[in-house]
Design an enzyme around this catalytic site. Structure first.
Site, PDB file in Angstrom:
ATOM      1  N   TYR A   1     -12.897  79.918 -61.037  1.00  0.00           N
ATOM      2  CA  TYR A   1     -12.414  79.671 -59.661  1.00  0.00           C
ATOM      3  C   TYR A   1     -11.380  80.727 -59.282  1.00  0.00           C
ATOM      4  CZ  TYR A   1      -9.786  77.412 -55.870  1.00  0.00           C
ATOM      5  OH  TYR A   1      -9.151  77.149 -54.680  1.00  0.00           O
TER       6      TYR A   1
ATOM      7  N   SER B   1      -6.404  81.597 -52.826  1.00  0.00           N
ATOM      8  CA  SER B   1      -5.612  80.595 -53.544  1.00  0.00           C
ATOM      9  C   SER B   1      -4.595  81.359 -54.373  1.00  0.00           C
ATOM     10  CB  SER B   1      -6.516  79.782 -54.471  1.00  0.00           C
ATOM     11  OG  SER B   1      -5.755  79.197 -55.513  1.00  0.00           O
TER      12      SER B   1
HETATM   13  N1  LIG Z   1      -6.765  71.989 -51.818  1.00  0.00           N
HETATM   14  C1  LIG Z   1      -5.995  72.896 -52.396  1.00  0.00           C
HETATM   15  O1  LIG Z   1      -4.998  72.551 -53.041  1.00  0.00           O
HETATM   16  C2  LIG Z   1      -6.312  74.352 -52.244  1.00  0.00           C
HETATM   17  C3  LIG Z   1      -5.418  75.290 -52.744  1.00  0.00           C
HETATM   18  C4  LIG Z   1      -5.712  76.644 -52.619  1.00  0.00           C
HETATM   19  C5  LIG Z   1      -6.875  77.041 -51.976  1.00  0.00           C
HETATM   20  N2  LIG Z   1      -7.747  76.121 -51.490  1.00  0.00           N
HETATM   21  C6  LIG Z   1      -8.966  76.592 -50.831  1.00  0.00           C
HETATM   22  O2  LIG Z   1      -9.043  76.027 -49.545  1.00  0.00           O
HETATM   23  C7  LIG Z   1     -10.412  75.903 -49.153  1.00  0.00           C
HETATM   24  C8  LIG Z   1     -10.693  74.486 -48.696  1.00  0.00           C
HETATM   25  O3  LIG Z   1     -10.495  73.607 -49.790  1.00  0.00           O
HETATM   26  P1  LIG Z   1     -10.201  72.050 -49.608  1.00  0.00           P
HETATM   27  O4  LIG Z   1      -9.243  71.697 -50.678  1.00  0.00           O
HETATM   28  O5  LIG Z   1      -9.856  71.740 -48.215  1.00  0.00           O
HETATM   29  O6  LIG Z   1     -11.629  71.439 -50.024  1.00  0.00           O
HETATM   30  P2  LIG Z   1     -12.498  70.268 -49.412  1.00  0.00           P
HETATM   31  O7  LIG Z   1     -13.473  69.931 -50.500  1.00  0.00           O
HETATM   32  O8  LIG Z   1     -11.663  69.176 -48.844  1.00  0.00           O
HETATM   33  O9  LIG Z   1     -13.277  70.986 -48.209  1.00  0.00           O
HETATM   34  C9  LIG Z   1     -14.226  71.985 -48.433  1.00  0.00           C
HETATM   35  C10 LIG Z   1     -15.303  71.882 -47.363  1.00  0.00           C
HETATM   36  O10 LIG Z   1     -16.239  72.948 -47.604  1.00  0.00           O
HETATM   37  C11 LIG Z   1     -17.545  72.432 -47.412  1.00  0.00           C
HETATM   38  N3  LIG Z   1     -18.507  73.222 -48.183  1.00  0.00           N
HETATM   39  C12 LIG Z   1     -18.608  73.295 -49.542  1.00  0.00           C
HETATM   40  N4  LIG Z   1     -19.659  74.078 -49.861  1.00  0.00           N
HETATM   41  C13 LIG Z   1     -20.201  74.509 -48.708  1.00  0.00           C
HETATM   42  C14 LIG Z   1     -21.308  75.330 -48.384  1.00  0.00           C
HETATM   43  N5  LIG Z   1     -22.080  75.865 -49.342  1.00  0.00           N
HETATM   44  N6  LIG Z   1     -21.578  75.576 -47.085  1.00  0.00           N
HETATM   45  C15 LIG Z   1     -20.826  75.018 -46.108  1.00  0.00           C
HETATM   46  N7  LIG Z   1     -19.769  74.221 -46.340  1.00  0.00           N
HETATM   47  C16 LIG Z   1     -19.480  73.969 -47.628  1.00  0.00           C
HETATM   48  C17 LIG Z   1     -17.472  70.988 -47.901  1.00  0.00           C
HETATM   49  O11 LIG Z   1     -18.534  70.215 -47.347  1.00  0.00           O
HETATM   50  C18 LIG Z   1     -16.096  70.559 -47.415  1.00  0.00           C
HETATM   51  O12 LIG Z   1     -16.162  69.995 -46.119  1.00  0.00           O
HETATM   52  C19 LIG Z   1     -11.233  76.334 -50.371  1.00  0.00           C
HETATM   53  O13 LIG Z   1     -11.631  77.686 -50.213  1.00  0.00           O
HETATM   54  C20 LIG Z   1     -10.258  76.190 -51.516  1.00  0.00           C
HETATM   55  O14 LIG Z   1     -10.577  77.031 -52.591  1.00  0.00           O
HETATM   56  C21 LIG Z   1      -7.499  74.772 -51.613  1.00  0.00           C
END
Ligand SMILES: NC(=O)c1ccc[n+]([C@@H]2O[C@H](COP(=O)([O-])OP(=O)(O)OC[C@H]3O[C@@H](n4cnc5c(N)ncnc54)[C@H](O)[C@@H]3O)[C@@H](O)[C@H]2O)c1
Length: 265
Positions: free
Chosen positions: A159, A146
């Site tokens: 985070y 991120s």
């Molecule tokens: N959404 C944003 O703006 C953003 C920005 C930068 C980075 N990210 C990163 O992108 C990645 C995805 O985030 P997102 O926003 O799509 O989140 P999200 O919550 O939509 O999806 C995350 C998924 O991970 C799964 N998960 C969580 N814990 C788990 C575990 N212990 N074992 C297996 N699966 C597990 C959840 O069930 C979910 O389906 C993350 O690493 C997040 O830090 C997101």
């Protein structure tokens, strides 16, 4: 032009593949002919999700991760790429100076939860997959970071620290595994359109850490993002598909920023 990436038939594991960025990565991979495996706590092993094979796994648990990798090897016989994407974000202040909501002050429990998924989970999946990649003569590990990992973020220090750790893993593993033709790299999204991560509880916690109400959290991105908008999840899907493909064959040990110009990477 879909075959420009050369991902047809490639076996790509995407952790957190049932929601948000991970789901869009899975969909993009399926659209270019890859055998995408959606790994998540919220799927059942053997299910199919829009063309992707599903494997249930808790990435924080070493046995669950090994079972997941064994399942993929049993089904496809190899792992060409791992997208280490599962992650959680619990906004917390280091010190709740106002003192109205101590639940939003960082404590050992919220710290451990974030580090378990975002750091330990990334390590366990990378290790279990890398063992196969070394044996089979190569592969790609793409870690989802991120922009906060480099920039820091108000109310999201733990985070952000997990993502700093992900960037650091990426640099070290690239040095360890390059000679075995395993490319390790990361990508770092900035502000994205809403995913499953942005729950009402998340918005409430983030708003408190920013000293405002949830409805006052800024959505006027023209002020903070040079491209004037949040990122589309498909834009991350496209970047990931490129990065795990041989078209990116000389990119390793670095974190590629995707933030509309907001951060430098
Ligand atoms: N959404 C944003 O703006 C953003 C920005 C930068 C980075 N990210 C990163 O992108 C990645 C995805 O985030 P997102 O926003 O799509 O989140 P999200 O919550 O939509 O999806 C995350 C998924 O991970 C799964 N998960 C969580 N814990 C788990 C575990 N212990 N074992 C297996 N699966 C597990 C959840 O069930 C979910 O389906 C993350 O690493 C997040 O830090 C997101």
């Amino acid at each position: 032009m879909n075959n420009w990436l050369g991902l047809e038939g490639k076996v790509v594991i995407v952790t957190g593949g049932a929601s948000g960025i991970g789901k869009h990565v899975v969909d993009t991979l399926v659209s270019v002919g890859a055998k995408a495996v959606a790994v998540d706590m919220n799927v059942e092993t053997g299910d199919e999700l829009d063309g992707a094979y599903c494997v249930k796994c808790n990435v924080t648990d070493v046995d669950s991760v090994q079972n997941m990798v064994d399942e993929v090897i049993k089904k496809y016989g190899r792992i060409d790429a791992l997208v280490n994407n599962a992650g959680i974000n619990l906004p917390r202040l280091l010190v709740d100076v106002v003192g109205e909501k101590p639940q939003y002050e960082l404590n050992a429990d919220s710290f451990d939860k974030m580090f378990a998924v975002n750091v330990k989970g990334v390590f366990l999946c990378a290790q279990a997959c890398a063992k196969h990649m070394v044996k089979q003569g190569g592969g790609v590990i793409l870690n989802m970071s991120s922009e906060s990992g480099k920039e820091g973020s108000q109310g999201q220090s733990a985070y952000s620290a997990t993502k700093g750790a992900v960037d650091s893993f990426t640099r070290s593993w690239a040095k360890e595994l390059g000679k075995y033709h395993v490319r390790v790299l990361a990508c770092a999204p900035g502000i994205m359109e809403a995913t499953g991560l942005r729950t009402p509880a998340y918005n409430e916690a983030l708003a408190y850490t920013r000293g405002c109400k949830p409805e006052e959290l800024s959505t006027d991105y023209t002020k903070v993002i040079p491209l004037g908008r949040d990122g589309k999840l498909d834009e991350v899907g496209d970047l990931v598909a490129y990065l795990v493909s041989d078209r990116a064959s000389y990119i390793a040990g670095t974190t590629i920023n995707i933030s509309g110009g907001k951060s430098r990477g």
